[in-house]
Design a protein around this motif. Structure first.
Motif, PDB file in Angstrom:
ATOM      1  N   ARG A   1       7.507  80.118  50.024  1.00 47.27           N
ATOM      2  CA  ARG A   1       6.567  80.079  48.950  1.00 47.27           C
ATOM      3  C   ARG A   1       6.032  78.719  48.783  1.00 47.27           C
ATOM      4  N   THR A   2       4.891  78.818  48.768  1.00 45.35           N
ATOM      5  CA  THR A   2       4.550  77.137  48.586  1.00 45.35           C
ATOM      6  C   THR A   2       3.771  77.369  47.432  1.00 45.35           C
ATOM      7  N   VAL A   3       3.886  76.464  46.201  1.00 51.89           N
ATOM      8  CA  VAL A   3       3.676  76.307  45.108  1.00 51.89           C
ATOM      9  C   VAL A   3       1.680  74.890  45.045  1.00 51.89           C
ATOM     10  N   ARG A   4       0.537  75.823  44.817  1.00 54.69           N
ATOM     11  CA  ARG A   4      -0.013  74.538  44.074  1.00 54.69           C
ATOM     12  C   ARG A   4       0.068  73.804  43.905  1.00 54.69           C
ATOM     13  N   ASP A   5      -0.386  72.399  43.281  1.00 55.98           N
ATOM     14  CA  ASP A   5      -0.426  71.953  42.489  1.00 55.98           C
ATOM     15  C   ASP A   5      -1.905  72.180  41.439  1.00 55.98           C
ATOM     16  N   THR A   6      -2.254  73.537  41.204  1.00 59.36           N
ATOM     17  CA  THR A   6      -3.387  73.474  40.335  1.00 59.36           C
ATOM     18  C   THR A   6      -3.186  73.897  39.169  1.00 59.36           C
ATOM     19  N   ALA A   7      -3.902  74.309  38.273  1.00 59.77           N
ATOM     20  CA  ALA A   7      -3.345  74.674  36.924  1.00 59.77           C
ATOM     21  C   ALA A   7      -4.461  75.939  36.882  1.00 59.77           C
TER      22      ALA A   7
ATOM     23  N   TYR B   1       2.427  83.344  49.551  1.00 58.14           N
ATOM     24  CA  TYR B   1       3.537  83.275  50.743  1.00 58.14           C
ATOM     25  C   TYR B   1       2.869  83.463  51.385  1.00 58.14           C
ATOM     26  N   ALA B   2       3.974  83.059  52.801  1.00 62.35           N
ATOM     27  CA  ALA B   2       3.717  83.133  54.331  1.00 62.35           C
ATOM     28  C   ALA B   2       4.040  83.370  55.380  1.00 62.35           C
TER      29      ALA B   2
END
Length: 122
Positions: free
Chosen positions: A72-78, A84-85
């Motif tokens: 699970r990768t959280v991207r630093d965006t708003a 998920y990969a």
């Protein structure tokens, strides 16, 4: 059959059984298939896995992440975006899943025919 062949210890059988139960779950298989080609966001996975509820998808993804098959990768965006990969382990599961799906498609008509004949004789 060679009756002298060593048997797996019962503890190994229980562990294997637990893993097979988990990876053989219909939602797990469909999520693995959905992620096989590319990472996806939650709602994209939900669109690819027909009939899965939000709660069940959340639970399935958490289980796959815990087992090391999904990252699970959280991207630093708003607002933050989460992808998920499949991990290398998850990708290694996807090939037997594909083979099973091919087998199921190839034998679907035959199995349905057998079911009909069985049900008619009951």
């Amino acid at each position: 059959m060679d009756v002298t062949a060593p048997r797996d210890p019962p503890s190994d059988c229980r562990g294997v059984s637990e893993i097979l139960t988990r990876v053989g779950d219909k939602w797990t298989i469909q999520v693995v298939v959905a992620l096989r080609e590319q990472p996806r966001r939650f709602n994209d996975i939900k669109r690819h896995v027909a009939g899965i509820s939000q709660q069940m998808l959340t639970r399935t993804l958490k289980t796959l992440e815990r087992d090391g098959m999904v990252v699970r990768t959280v991207r630093d965006t708003a607002p933050p975006q989460v992808d998920y990969a499949l991990t290398e382990l998850g990708l290694s599961l996807s090939e037997p899943v594909r083979q099973l799906a091919r087998w199921a498609r190839a034998h679907l008509a035959s199995i349905q025919d057998h079911r009909l004949r069985y049900d008619e004789n009951r």
